[in-house]
Write a protein that holds these residues in place. Structure first.
Motif, PDB file in Angstrom:
ATOM      1  N   ALA A 168       0.760  -1.128   0.130  1.00  0.00           N
ATOM      2  CA  ALA A 168       0.087   0.090  -0.058  1.00  0.00           C
ATOM      3  C   ALA A 168       0.828   1.237  -0.164  1.00  0.00           C
ATOM      4  O   ALA A 168       0.698   2.289  -0.832  1.00  0.00           O
ATOM      5  N   GLY A 169       2.061   1.253   0.571  1.00  0.00           N
ATOM      6  CA  GLY A 169       2.867   2.539   0.917  1.00  0.00           C
ATOM      7  C   GLY A 169       3.851   2.579   0.034  1.00  0.00           C
ATOM      8  O   GLY A 169       4.755   3.226   0.100  1.00  0.00           O
ATOM      9  N   ARG A 170       3.896   1.733  -1.256  1.00  0.00           N
ATOM     10  CA  ARG A 170       4.929   1.775  -1.757  1.00  0.00           C
ATOM     11  C   ARG A 170       5.485   3.179  -2.931  1.00  0.00           C
ATOM     12  O   ARG A 170       4.373   3.629  -2.949  1.00  0.00           O
TER      13      ARG A 170
ATOM     14  N   LEU B 280       1.347  12.769 -16.010  1.00  0.00           N
ATOM     15  CA  LEU B 280       1.211  11.350 -15.319  1.00  0.00           C
ATOM     16  C   LEU B 280       0.744  11.756 -14.145  1.00  0.00           C
ATOM     17  O   LEU B 280       1.655  11.901 -13.197  1.00  0.00           O
ATOM     18  N   VAL B 281      -0.287  10.886 -13.616  1.00  0.00           N
ATOM     19  CA  VAL B 281      -1.089  11.212 -12.215  1.00  0.00           C
ATOM     20  C   VAL B 281      -0.965   9.684 -11.920  1.00  0.00           C
ATOM     21  O   VAL B 281      -1.573   8.701 -12.354  1.00  0.00           O
ATOM     22  N   GLY B 282      -0.675   9.755 -10.560  1.00  0.00           N
ATOM     23  CA  GLY B 282      -0.583   8.181  -9.998  1.00  0.00           C
ATOM     24  C   GLY B 282      -1.601   8.191  -8.659  1.00  0.00           C
ATOM     25  O   GLY B 282      -2.775   8.972  -8.751  1.00  0.00           O
ATOM     26  N   ARG B 283      -1.466   7.167  -7.873  1.00  0.00           N
ATOM     27  CA  ARG B 283      -2.259   6.949  -6.669  1.00  0.00           C
ATOM     28  C   ARG B 283      -2.285   8.164  -5.729  1.00  0.00           C
ATOM     29  O   ARG B 283      -1.374   9.185  -5.917  1.00  0.00           O
ATOM     30  N   ARG B 284      -3.360   8.585  -5.078  1.00  0.00           N
ATOM     31  CA  ARG B 284      -3.432   9.577  -4.058  1.00  0.00           C
ATOM     32  C   ARG B 284      -3.152  11.244  -4.739  1.00  0.00           C
ATOM     33  O   ARG B 284      -2.829  11.851  -4.299  1.00  0.00           O
TER      34      ARG B 284
ATOM     35  N   ASN C 129      -6.116   0.265   3.179  1.00  0.00           N
ATOM     36  CA  ASN C 129      -4.766   0.355   4.339  1.00  0.00           C
ATOM     37  C   ASN C 129      -3.668   0.835   3.766  1.00  0.00           C
ATOM     38  O   ASN C 129      -2.549   0.545   4.316  1.00  0.00           O
ATOM     39  N   ASP C 130      -3.850   1.868   2.999  1.00  0.00           N
ATOM     40  CA  ASP C 130      -2.643   2.717   2.347  1.00  0.00           C
ATOM     41  C   ASP C 130      -2.414   3.722   3.422  1.00  0.00           C
ATOM     42  O   ASP C 130      -3.166   4.667   3.593  1.00  0.00           O
TER      43      ASP C 130
END
Length: 229
Positions: free
Chosen positions: A39-41, A63-67, A131-132
């Motif tokens: 999750a926190g990678r 380029l957009v990722g998680r969060r 669970n991030d």
């Protein structure tokens, strides 16, 4: 955990959920167990993607990722939205920019719509990755620092904005209306390329042309507003 996809689909139909809301319901009821990355990678970006964005001359590309993390952007994106290279990595994030930096209220003419889109995407992320720890920390920080974020987060709205129009008030070229398209990566659904473009022959297209012709001068001047306190 034993609820079937058919039952979830029936609930979604009864509640008249959108596709995004249906997906969110599925994530909540049946959390992904297989092929789940830590999750926190740290989010990795393939080198060819960086090259691709750099070669997209004349149009802003991000380029957009998680969060809502902003992972990579090209020169035109810096000229339009601000040179995020000036910021610490943790602040290269749409949610932090929109809610914690007043200059972005001036940049986005429809700031409330942009803010709502960001929160809805974060809510989708929370359903997919409950669970991030980095997402939890981001939501906690924004909840403490922004009353607007707290209000929007409490609505529990979810949606995916894959295309649309953003109206901007740029500090150098004034008002622009840019259409955008979002392309999820086939090998990593958590990352998307967002490309902005203007109607050919429009005042917005001319504004983009001017920013492109000014090059690094436009980027540096633009970051005195959206992207740098």
């Amino acid at each position: 955990r034993s609820v079937s996809a058919e039952v979830l689909a029936a609930i979604a139909r009864a509640l008249r959920l959108s596709d995004a809301e249906h997906a969110h319901l599925t994530h909540l009821a049946k959390p992904k167990q297989q092929k789940k990355k830590p999750a926190g990678r740290a989010q990795q970006v393939r080198g060819p993607l960086r090259t691709l964005l750099d070669t997209m001359d004349g149009v802003p590309a991000i380029l957009v990722g998680r969060r809502s993390d902003i992972l990579v952007w090209n020169r035109m994106a810096a000229a339009v939205f601000g040179d995020w290279a000036e910021l610490p990595t943790r602040e290269q994030n749409w949610a932090r920019l929109v809610f914690l930096r007043p200059e972005y209220r001036d940049l986005f003419v429809d700031w409330e719509h942009k803010a709502s889109d960001v929160v809805s995407q974060l809510r989708m992320d929370a359903g997919s990755h409950p669970n991030d720890p980095l997402l939890s920390a981001l939501v906690g920080e924004l909840s403490v620092k922004s009353e607007e974020f707290r209000r929007l987060w409490a609505t529990h709205d979810v949606k995916e904005k894959s295309h649309g129009v953003k109206r901007l008030h740029h500090p150098l070229v004034g008002e622009m209306s840019l259409s955008f398209e979002t392309f999820a990566l086939p090998d990593d659904a958590e990352q998307s390329v967002v490309v902005y473009h203007a109607e050919p022959g429009s005042a917005s297209a001319e504004a983009l042309r001017l920013l492109a012709s000014w090059g690094t001068d436009a980027t540096r001047a633009g970051t005195s507003a959206p992207g740098k306190q």
